[in-house]
Design a protein around this motif. Structure first.
Motif, short mmCIF file in Angstrom:
data_model
loop_
_atom_site.label_atom_id
_atom_site.label_comp_id
_atom_site.label_asym_id
_atom_site.label_seq_id
_atom_site.Cartn_x
_atom_site.Cartn_y
_atom_site.Cartn_z
N GLY A 65 5.42 26.98 -1.52
CA GLY A 65 4.90 26.95 -0.07
C GLY A 65 4.25 25.92 -0.69
O GLY A 65 3.58 25.98 1.26
N TYR A 66 4.00 25.00 -1.06
CA TYR A 66 3.59 23.40 0.01
C TYR A 66 4.23 22.60 -0.51
O TYR A 66 5.09 22.14 -0.98
CB TYR A 66 1.88 22.83 -0.72
N VAL A 67 3.83 21.07 0.49
CA VAL A 67 4.57 20.18 -0.04
C VAL A 67 4.42 18.76 -0.14
O VAL A 67 2.88 18.57 0.41
CB VAL A 67 5.39 20.34 2.24
N SER A 68 5.56 17.91 -0.64
CA SER A 68 4.47 16.52 -0.36
C SER A 68 5.33 15.98 0.47
O SER A 68 6.69 15.64 1.35
CB SER A 68 4.83 16.13 -2.05
N ASP A 69 5.22 14.50 0.59
CA ASP A 69 5.44 13.79 1.83
C ASP A 69 5.05 12.26 1.68
O ASP A 69 3.52 12.08 1.48
CB ASP A 69 5.14 13.92 3.42
N LEU A 70 6.12 11.22 1.04
CA LEU A 70 6.02 10.28 -0.04
C LEU A 70 6.95 9.09 0.19
O LEU A 70 8.63 10.19 0.92
CB LEU A 70 5.50 10.48 -1.33
N GLN A 71 6.29 8.40 0.74
CA GLN A 71 7.80 7.06 0.97
C GLN A 71 7.78 6.43 -0.52
O GLN A 71 7.03 5.85 -1.39
CB GLN A 71 7.61 5.89 1.88
N ARG A 72 8.91 6.18 -0.98
CA ARG A 72 8.37 4.69 -2.60
C ARG A 72 9.84 3.77 -1.90
O ARG A 72 11.02 4.09 -1.81
CB ARG A 72 8.77 5.39 -3.55
N THR A 73 9.68 2.21 -2.12
CA THR A 73 10.62 1.00 -2.51
C THR A 73 11.09 0.97 -3.26
O THR A 73 10.63 0.75 -4.75
CB THR A 73 10.08 0.55 -1.48
N TRP A 74 12.04 0.46 -3.55
CA TRP A 74 12.73 -0.17 -4.50
C TRP A 74 13.97 -1.12 -4.60
O TRP A 74 14.00 -1.54 -3.02
CB TRP A 74 14.42 0.68 -5.13
N TYR A 75 13.72 -2.28 -5.38
CA TYR A 75 14.56 -3.75 -5.32
C TYR A 75 15.63 -3.58 -5.97
O TYR A 75 16.01 -3.20 -6.98
CB TYR A 75 13.80 -5.08 -5.57
N LEU A 76 17.22 -3.48 -5.20
CA LEU A 76 18.35 -3.97 -5.85
C LEU A 76 18.32 -5.16 -6.73
O LEU A 76 18.98 -6.08 -6.15
CB LEU A 76 19.03 -3.22 -5.66
N PRO A 77 18.21 -5.34 -8.22
CA PRO A 77 18.79 -6.59 -8.62
C PRO A 77 19.56 -7.82 -9.18
O PRO A 77 20.97 -6.57 -8.39
CB PRO A 77 17.84 -6.84 -9.89
N SER A 78 19.41 -8.75 -7.68
CA SER A 78 21.27 -9.08 -8.82
C SER A 78 20.86 -10.30 -9.23
O SER A 78 19.80 -11.21 -9.75
CB SER A 78 21.50 -10.06 -7.22
N ALA A 79 22.25 -10.95 -9.88
CA ALA A 79 21.68 -12.22 -10.75
C ALA A 79 21.16 -12.69 -11.00
O ALA A 79 20.47 -13.60 -11.11
CB ALA A 79 23.21 -12.98 -11.36
#
Lengths: 400, 400
Positions: free
Chosen positions: A250-264
């Protein structure tokens, strides 16, 4: 004891604090279409079919006047002093009970600006006028907005525990996502992966499944409340951010997260992205550090907003944060700018102990959006994280 | 073409028929708490966050005045002539558009007695008064109840197909249940089995999962809208009936079926139960045979009611039937007794082509309840089953 009984007791205390004799809620068919009054879910662990009048008094009694076929269901909750069934006409049962209680001030759930306190349908308001015509109770009706806002906004200990549990489940899904993310998959692939994890864990998405998670992959993605793209593919050297939460018990989370996609050539996030992340996190921390009971919503927004602007980033085009609870947008007070008409009234309220807020500034970069959203609970001493905040950009798919 | 576009076109035709210039809907935060106005789901395949005003005109144009962050999402539906975004204040965008359209009669979704037409929150009604203050539009507001009722009640061909598909899925679950039912399991065991089948088939329950299915096992079970018992066990020589439906692609089934649990001494249902079944089915068939466009809801109820009474059975304490669509209780007109206040207004309406009704009289016996509920669609010529009706009591667990 259950969270529902905790909230019912809190409602009674709030009736005394806000000087209302009776909190009245009307609903019908909440079992087929969902509660039309969101306040019912705060204290009532069930739904009803026929036209129903609920009354909670400041003396601590709870009554339901209800169609005969709903009596058993409501009585079995154990929450009511009395469940009065009617067969033909609700008026015959409602008026004698009102005469017995004789409340001087009767609060209804309506509000022009605070949607969480706006539970009563306009037709039901007209129905109530019809039921009470010729009685003195009609002119004793007022809004219960203050009670409803505080009841939704001031989380009891059991609610904070449930919100923390929803955050922990969200973190489990982030961990799985870190291993899954890689160049070539689409935004939609990432959404499907997240939905699959929700189903495996037996939780719902925190809001409408069609745009939970909200996904921003790289600089071309459209941010906001829209569905992820089925064609836009994740690319090396870009940022990937999600706005996501689960609904659990019945209870909610609301979060943001950020990833980086590595390159060579660029295995770590470039300086521009790292700097955006640092400024956004600094804005969040400055806002959190300032949070105290009694502060106004707009004061907290201004702190984060000016941190970004002073660092040379544009203002975010929304509020800094909102409350979270049974809904991803919950409670009355919002952390928004007071000179924007759509936030003027709702950002003028004050923070209270037990309020759970998001803090969600963001910043665009040339390789995508750095999105961050943290959840905090207001205590006597300040604000506390519900889950550890993101401290640096995460690296996607580190094991490939 | 989609069912949503079909319904939008139907809404425009209904505005002309009912002489309204503009159908106006207000909502906010429907993405976090679900549509608070159930009419939106009829034609809009998405939800919104900020305060939004939708307007559909009898000229066939659809407009949305909407917070900037909702623009992309609404525009991508392809349903709107124009999606107007606002950043700070909805009034700045709403008033010029209203002046351009200049509708003489503006219908809002409210009704004291018909809950499916009662979508507007009372606080939003107050908000609208604030937004329109000082303009001529305030006094042009009226109810859109006739449009909304007809739009929900008159199913288009695509809706009837979706309802039939939901019935077929329900029948699949009945088949599985026939093999599963046996003495010694509890009502709750049967519910869990049904929920598991829903999950496997990827459909939701037709209404609140806590009492869908409704289960009546043997003579001791409590009928009505309450949860199945976790202790009451199915017994040989008794009746087992379920009130159950699924929600599939947005449309719901609502059907009842009855099984008999054979015993060694009584392998077939006893005469008392067979007779109850025959009378109930005769009442359903008499009601169905009488159904025609233009008949009043109470006339159909009276036919089934008197069939039961004349056969020596007590009157059912509810309506004979209700409409079904996106909700298990749907549409305006109900097949109920006109001299009961709670059905007086809603049973006075007339049947229309495309209405989908349940027919659900029932009868108690000494070994349990014979529950039956069929679904029919009203056509020019009469009524047609959405799925083949139950013609005799089914035998549980025939392979043991």
């Amino acid at each position: 004891m259950s969270v529902h009984r905790d909230k019912l007791e809190q409602a009674v205390a709030l009736l005394r604090e806000k000087d209302l004799d009776c909190w009245m809620m009307l609903d019908r068919e909440s079992g087929t279409m969902g509660q039309s009054d969101p306040s019912l879910d705060l204290w009532l662990p069930t739904t009803i079919i026929g036209l129903t009048v609920f009354m909670i008094t400041k003396e601590g009694e709870a009554y339901a006047v209800v169609a005969n076929y709903d009596v058993e269901n409501l009585a079995s909750t154990g929450l009511f002093t009395k469940v009065v069934g009617y067969e033909l006409d609700i008026r015959e049962q409602l008026l004698p009970l009102l005469q017995e209680l004789d409340p001087a001030r009767i609060g209804l759930n309506y509000s022009a600006d605070n949607f969480t306190a706006d539970g009563l349908k306009y037709g039901l308001r007209l129905k109530l006028e019809e039921l009470l015509s010729g009685t003195p109770y009609l002119e004793r009706l007022t809004t219960a907005e203050d009670v409803v806002s505080a009841l939704r906004g001031r989380k009891v200990a059991r609610e904070v525990d449930l919100l923390k549990a929803a955050c922990q489940t969200t973190a489990q899904i982030w961990d799985a996502l870190t291993d899954y993310l890689r160049p070539g998959i689409t935004e939609m692939d990432a959404m499907k992966f997240i939905h699959q994890k929700c189903d495996e864990l037996g939780v719902q998405t925190g809001w409408d499944r069609r745009w939970c998670p909200g996904i921003t992959a790289g600089p071309e993605s459209v941010a906001g409340h829209n569905a992820p793209s089925a064609t836009l593919k994740l690319q090396e050297g870009t940022l990937f951010s999600i706005d996501f939460g689960v609904k659990q018990d019945g209870y909610v989370s609301d979060l943001q997260r950020t990833w980086y996609l590595p390159s060579a050539s660029q295995p770590q996030p470039p300086a521009e992205a790292r700097q955006a992340g640092e400024v956004v996190r600094r804005a969040i921390r400055a806002a959190k550090d300032a949070m105290r009971p009694g502060m106004h919503g707009y004061e907290i927004d201004a702190i984060a907003r000016s941190t970004l602007v002073e660092a040379g980033y544009p203002e975010y085009k929304s509020a800094l944060g909102h409350q979270v609870g049974q809904g991803a947008h919950d409670g009355g007070v919002v952390l928004g700018p007071r000179d924007w008409p759509r936030y003027a009234k709702i950002s003028a309220g004050m923070l209270e102990v037990g309020n759970v807020f998001t803090l969600e500034p963001g910043a665009k970069t040339s390789i995508g959006r750095y999105g961050a959203e943290e959840m905090v609970v207001v205590t006597e001493q300040g604000a506390e994280w519900l889950i550890a905040p993101q401290e640096e950009i995460w690296l996607a798919n580190p094991h490939r």
